[in-house]
Design a protein around this motif. Structure first.
Motif, PDB file in Angstrom:
ATOM      1  N   GLY A   2      47.750  56.002  10.506  1.00 48.27           N
ATOM      2  CA  GLY A   2      48.788  55.597  10.115  1.00 48.27           C
ATOM      3  C   GLY A   2      50.019  56.063  10.373  1.00 48.27           C
ATOM      4  O   GLY A   2      50.981  56.211   9.856  1.00 48.27           O
ATOM      5  N   LEU A   3      49.548  57.916   9.662  1.00 49.39           N
ATOM      6  CA  LEU A   3      51.330  58.249   9.798  1.00 49.39           C
ATOM      7  C   LEU A   3      51.803  58.048  11.565  1.00 49.39           C
ATOM      8  O   LEU A   3      52.890  58.553  11.774  1.00 49.39           O
ATOM      9  CB  LEU A   3      50.597  59.828  10.432  1.00 49.39           C
ATOM     10  CG  LEU A   3      50.241  60.469   8.405  1.00 49.39           C
ATOM     11  CD1 LEU A   3      49.425  61.762   8.650  1.00 49.39           C
ATOM     12  CD2 LEU A   3      50.999  60.712   7.819  1.00 49.39           C
ATOM     13  N   PHE A   4      51.080  57.870  12.576  1.00 45.57           N
ATOM     14  CA  PHE A   4      52.066  57.969  13.441  1.00 45.57           C
ATOM     15  C   PHE A   4      52.702  56.858  14.064  1.00 45.57           C
ATOM     16  O   PHE A   4      53.576  56.783  14.477  1.00 45.57           O
ATOM     17  CB  PHE A   4      50.997  58.100  15.038  1.00 45.57           C
ATOM     18  CG  PHE A   4      52.029  57.448  16.386  1.00 45.57           C
ATOM     19  CD1 PHE A   4      51.998  58.593  17.141  1.00 45.57           C
ATOM     20  CD2 PHE A   4      51.135  56.364  16.751  1.00 45.57           C
ATOM     21  CE1 PHE A   4      52.735  58.068  18.276  1.00 45.57           C
ATOM     22  CE2 PHE A   4      51.970  56.293  17.187  1.00 45.57           C
ATOM     23  CZ  PHE A   4      52.303  56.597  18.761  1.00 45.57           C
ATOM     24  N   ILE A   5      51.945  55.795  12.938  1.00 44.64           N
ATOM     25  CA  ILE A   5      52.456  54.577  13.054  1.00 44.64           C
ATOM     26  C   ILE A   5      54.200  54.326  12.089  1.00 44.64           C
ATOM     27  O   ILE A   5      54.951  54.555  12.532  1.00 44.64           O
ATOM     28  CB  ILE A   5      51.715  52.990  12.344  1.00 44.64           C
ATOM     29  CG1 ILE A   5      50.921  53.080  13.550  1.00 44.64           C
ATOM     30  CG2 ILE A   5      52.442  52.061  12.321  1.00 44.64           C
ATOM     31  CD1 ILE A   5      51.172  52.288  15.158  1.00 44.64           C
ATOM     32  N   LYS A   6      53.739  55.327  11.051  1.00 42.65           N
ATOM     33  CA  LYS A   6      54.736  55.419   9.752  1.00 42.65           C
ATOM     34  C   LYS A   6      55.467  55.880  10.968  1.00 42.65           C
ATOM     35  O   LYS A   6      57.293  55.885  10.606  1.00 42.65           O
ATOM     36  CB  LYS A   6      54.330  56.558   9.064  1.00 42.65           C
ATOM     37  CG  LYS A   6      55.426  57.158   7.985  1.00 42.65           C
ATOM     38  CD  LYS A   6      54.969  57.131   6.716  1.00 42.65           C
ATOM     39  CE  LYS A   6      55.727  58.006   5.745  1.00 42.65           C
ATOM     40  NZ  LYS A   6      55.691  58.632   4.557  1.00 42.65           N
ATOM     41  N   ASN A   7      55.603  57.446  11.810  1.00 48.08           N
ATOM     42  CA  ASN A   7      56.595  58.135  11.797  1.00 48.08           C
ATOM     43  C   ASN A   7      57.173  57.830  13.113  1.00 48.08           C
ATOM     44  O   ASN A   7      58.171  57.369  13.100  1.00 48.08           O
ATOM     45  CB  ASN A   7      56.035  59.250  12.398  1.00 48.08           C
ATOM     46  CG  ASN A   7      55.727  59.893  11.953  1.00 48.08           C
ATOM     47  OD1 ASN A   7      56.295  61.016  11.042  1.00 48.08           O
ATOM     48  ND2 ASN A   7      54.993  60.654  11.801  1.00 48.08           N
ATOM     49  N   LEU A   8      56.310  57.048  13.764  1.00 50.50           N
ATOM     50  CA  LEU A   8      57.237  55.822  15.499  1.00 50.50           C
ATOM     51  C   LEU A   8      58.233  54.922  14.738  1.00 50.50           C
ATOM     52  O   LEU A   8      59.086  54.452  15.113  1.00 50.50           O
ATOM     53  CB  LEU A   8      56.290  54.814  15.946  1.00 50.50           C
ATOM     54  CG  LEU A   8      56.591  53.554  17.067  1.00 50.50           C
ATOM     55  CD1 LEU A   8      56.680  55.174  18.337  1.00 50.50           C
ATOM     56  CD2 LEU A   8      55.025  53.456  17.422  1.00 50.50           C
ATOM     57  N   PHE A   9      57.840  54.209  13.235  1.00 47.86           N
ATOM     58  CA  PHE A   9      59.023  52.992  13.134  1.00 47.86           C
ATOM     59  C   PHE A   9      60.052  53.465  12.272  1.00 47.86           C
ATOM     60  O   PHE A   9      61.106  53.010  12.148  1.00 47.86           O
ATOM     61  CB  PHE A   9      58.197  51.968  12.370  1.00 47.86           C
ATOM     62  CG  PHE A   9      57.155  51.409  12.634  1.00 47.86           C
ATOM     63  CD1 PHE A   9      58.541  49.787  12.671  1.00 47.86           C
ATOM     64  CD2 PHE A   9      56.215  50.973  12.514  1.00 47.86           C
ATOM     65  CE1 PHE A   9      57.173  49.286  13.969  1.00 47.86           C
ATOM     66  CE2 PHE A   9      55.400  49.719  13.418  1.00 47.86           C
ATOM     67  CZ  PHE A   9      55.757  48.713  13.727  1.00 47.86           C
ATOM     68  N   THR A  10      59.705  55.221  12.195  1.00 44.90           N
ATOM     69  CA  THR A  10      61.232  56.256  11.121  1.00 44.90           C
ATOM     70  C   THR A  10      62.128  56.432  12.745  1.00 44.90           C
ATOM     71  O   THR A  10      62.536  57.555  12.463  1.00 44.90           O
ATOM     72  CB  THR A  10      60.587  56.872  10.759  1.00 44.90           C
ATOM     73  OG1 THR A  10      59.433  57.441  10.686  1.00 44.90           O
ATOM     74  CG2 THR A  10      59.844  56.093   8.482  1.00 44.90           C
TER      75      THR A  10
END
Length: 309
Positions: A67-75
């Motif tokens: 979840g943290l990876f996807i959040k960082n990826l979209f930012t």
């Protein structure tokens, strides 16, 4: 057109999430501790290990990490790798090199594969057709790493026609030899696919009608046979662009190309989950975009295909 593109873009979301989830899970399931592997035989203080594990979210459960990876990826925050280098900067340097390599390989296999395939299809059953089929089968049978070392030895070392290793000078000219090796197997598939499609369309009713109307042989071949025969070939070429970029690991390793393949190999060796998934995410986007372009080309190759279908 707009509805068609919007539907295709909606299909990107589950493909993207599913691919990144699968890759991230496989990296997460790898045995061993990547932080401990950084220090080799040396045993660092436990506080250093804990700090690094917290920095890379390795102290969190799998779903939290993802979840943290996807959040960082979209930012657009890809973080840093285990050498404390920004992942985005590494990709920015490596991606253009691999893109050049893949485009060169795609052009080589498209131009020569289609040309030889058309001639083989028009001369089906003759000596040229049989020779081309045998040669293409031999190319398919030989592994890429064997072709790479052979081409490097013969054309790079013995004949001196190209640089045996690319190194930091990765330009269009220096990438020709690895591009040939990378695209050679796909060239054989394009050739055989074009040959089969051309030989099948030669007996179609619209070809006989065009011939009966008195059209010249070159016009029948170019305007009728070739145009309709290219539909499956374009499909393969579009899907193969992403495959070329992902499959460049072996070729880039042999010719020392500083591209995405080398970065991906190093990340796998160090079990760098964020770096691996970031690279795979870029390759997935390339694959999806090229397939979208292929779908748009269908209407030009075959007017019977409509975007609203």
């Amino acid at each position: 057109m707009v509805r068609f593109i919007f539907r295709r873009l909606l299909q990107v979301i589950p493909v993207f999430l599913g691919t990144t989830l699968l890759v991230y899970y496989m990296v997460f399931a790898l045995p061993g501790d990547p932080i401990a592997a950084l220090f080799g035989d040396r045993q660092p203080p436990q506080s250093v290990i804990d700090a690094l594990r917290a920095q890379y979210n390795l102290d969190q459960p799998f779903w939290v990490q993802y979840g943290l990876f996807i959040k960082n990826l979209f930012t657009f925050n890809l973080g840093v790798d285990f050498t404390q280098q920004p992942i985005a900067d590494s990709l920015a340097r490596a991606f253009p090199v691999t893109a050049m390599l893949a485009i060169e390989a795609l052009i080589i296999q498209a131009v020569f594969g289609i040309a030889f395939g058309v001639f083989a299809g028009l001369k089906k059953g003759k000596l040229f057709d049989s020779t081309v089929l045998v040669v293409s089968l031999l190319v398919i049978a030989v592994p890429t790493f064997v072709l790479g070392f052979v081409f490097q030895l013969v054309f790079g070392v013995q004949l001196g026609w190209a640089k045996p290793t690319v190194g930091a000078n990765a330009d269009w000219g220096n990438l020709i030899l690895p591009a040939v090796v990378l695209g050679l197997v796909s060239f054989a598939y394009v050739l055989r696919l074009t040959r089969a499609s051309v030989s099948e369309n030669m007996n179609a009713d619209y070809v006989r009608t065009a011939t009966a109307k008195g059209l010249s042989r070159p016009r029948v071949v170019m305007a009728h046979i070739l145009r309709n025969s290219l539909i499956p070939v374009v499909t393969y070429l579009g899907a193969n662009l992403g495959g070329l970029m992902g499959g460049a690991i072996v070729t880039e390793g042999i010719f020392n190309v500083p591209g995405v393949g080398n970065k991906l190999f190093q990340a796998i060796a160090r079990s760098e989950g964020p770096t691996i998934v970031a690279i795979v995410s870029v390759l997935v986007l390339v694959f999806v975009i090229t397939n979208l372009l292929v779908d748009l080309l269908y209407a030009w190759l075959d007017p019977r295909i409509r975007y609203d279908q």
